[in-house]
Design an enzyme around this catalytic site. Structure first.
Site, mmCIF file in Angstrom:
data_model
loop_
_atom_site.group_PDB
_atom_site.id
_atom_site.type_symbol
_atom_site.label_atom_id
_atom_site.label_comp_id
_atom_site.label_asym_id
_atom_site.label_seq_id
_atom_site.Cartn_x
_atom_site.Cartn_y
_atom_site.Cartn_z
ATOM 1 N N ARG A 238 1.231 -2.037 7.321
ATOM 2 C CA ARG A 238 2.409 -3.186 7.716
ATOM 3 C C ARG A 238 1.475 -4.413 8.251
ATOM 4 N NH1 ARG A 238 4.802 -0.751 4.332
ATOM 5 N NH2 ARG A 238 6.767 0.184 4.458
ATOM 6 N N GLU A 267 5.915 -11.918 5.686
ATOM 7 C CA GLU A 267 5.842 -11.660 4.195
ATOM 8 C C GLU A 267 7.147 -12.186 3.553
ATOM 9 O OE1 GLU A 267 5.308 -7.599 2.573
ATOM 10 O OE2 GLU A 267 3.863 -7.225 3.933
ATOM 11 N N HIS A 286 1.591 -7.126 -1.376
ATOM 12 C CA HIS A 286 2.072 -5.966 -1.034
ATOM 13 C C HIS A 286 2.557 -5.159 -2.481
ATOM 14 C CE1 HIS A 286 4.873 -3.896 1.983
ATOM 15 N NE2 HIS A 286 4.410 -3.039 1.314
#
Ligand code: GLV
Length: 330
Positions: A238, A267, A286
């Site tokens: 993360r 993000e 991601h």
């Protein structure tokens, strides 16, 4: 009897949607971008169950918008987008999709490790920019992967998957985890290390812990200062585990050698981020779990969790099973 009503916050793979089609009255959000908050609140009010993604914030306000919302099924293994204590206090079961993405994520973390060591994205840019004029003896050299030391932060399923891959490359593997796994050390050929030793000794440091109060910004200026000047940091866990400003400084000043990030903070990482200007920082959007088969399996697990929750049955993979002791919403 009327079918339960369900909102799916993005188009998930068809395998999962097919499991839901006959069973529920389903609305699927069609945009590429997540539903805005107002839509989420409206749909929480109007539905019996939600299939959500990492980008959807599921907090107490949303849970209270509809006391008859029976289940939230997150199409992800991670669940830091959801306030789990609030869900448990409200008798709301939360599903996730563990297991199926372990090897896919470990494959990708290893891909990032190799790509940044051997400077793949720089090499592609070099060729495309027309800079390839001849064979150069010092061109785009990087560290060897075989025989190097890999430090794993977090030794759960995905960290262990990385260790397996590393053993095939003859790497020495150190790991740090709040739970020491002495039972696996011999069979997997890994060595437990405290964080400071792991920072000092590793050529590659790969992050596989979840995001919580003790891991947020864990990889900060102090951590970078202890690492080798050639160290490469890989993050597929993360984004907020790494301090982005400290990372920029460490990369820019040569405190460490490189970084490869599948996850960032925030993000998406805005194009104004100085990290993009650094050739030794590889950033991808991601996608560690993005194999066709894994995404399909995740959608099936998410559908199975949702259907179980709507029937008042225990979710096959439940993040907060303690909710069943307290009694679930009906
Ligand atoms: C992806 O990041 C996941 O948590 O499934």
């Amino acid at each position: 009897m009327a079918k339960p009503r369900v909102f799916v916050t993005r188009i998930i793979p068809d395998e999962g949607l097919a499991m839901l089609r006959d069973q529920v009255e389903m609305q699927v959000w069609q945009d590429e971008l997540p539903p805005p908050r107002a839509v989420m609140l409206r749909e929480a009010r109007a539905n019996d169950g939600l299939v959500t993604l990492l980008t959807d914030k599921i907090d107490a306000e949303l849970m209270d918008a509809n006391p008859r919302l029976l289940v939230v099924s997150n199409h992800a293994v991670g669940f830091d987008n959801i306030d789990i204590p609030a869900a448990t206090a409200r008798g709301l079961p939360i599903g996730n999709t563990p297991g199926v993405l372990t090897d896919t994520t470990a494959d990708f973390a290893f891909t990032l490790l190799m790509s940044s060591a051997r400077r793949i994205s720089e090499a592609v840019d070099y060729v495309r920019a027309g800079k390839w004029k001849t064979w150069g003896p010092k061109l785009l050299t990087g560290p060897d992967v075989h025989g190097a030391t890999l430090g794993l932060i977090g030794f759960g399923r995905i960290g262990q998957g990385m260790a397996k891959r590393a053993s095939g490359f003859g790497m020495r593997v150190l790991y740090y985890d709040v739970y020491r796994r002495e039972d696996l050390e011999k069979s997997m050929g890994v060595t437990y290390a405290d964080l400071d030793s792991l920072y000092r000794e590793s050529d590659f440091i790969s992050i596989h812990t979840d995001l919580n109060d003790s891991t947020r910004r864990m990889i900060n200026a102090r951590a970078f200062a202890q690492m080798k000047r050639t160290a490469i940091v890989i993050n597929t866990a993360r984004g907020p585990i790494v301090d982005p400003n400290a990372l920029y400084d460490a990369l820019q000043s040569g405190t460490i050698g490189g970084a490869a990030l599948d996850v960032t903070d925030p993000e998406p990482l805005p194009l104004s981020s100085p990290l993009y200007s650094l050739p030794n920082c590889l950033i991808v959007p991601h996608i560690a779990i993005a194999s066709v088969a894994t995404r399909a399996k995740m959608s099936e697990m998410a559908a199975a969790n949702l259907l179980a929750g709507l029937r008042g049955e225990k979710l096959p993979t439940c993040v907060n099973p303690e909710v069943y002791e307290r009694g679930v919403r009906k």
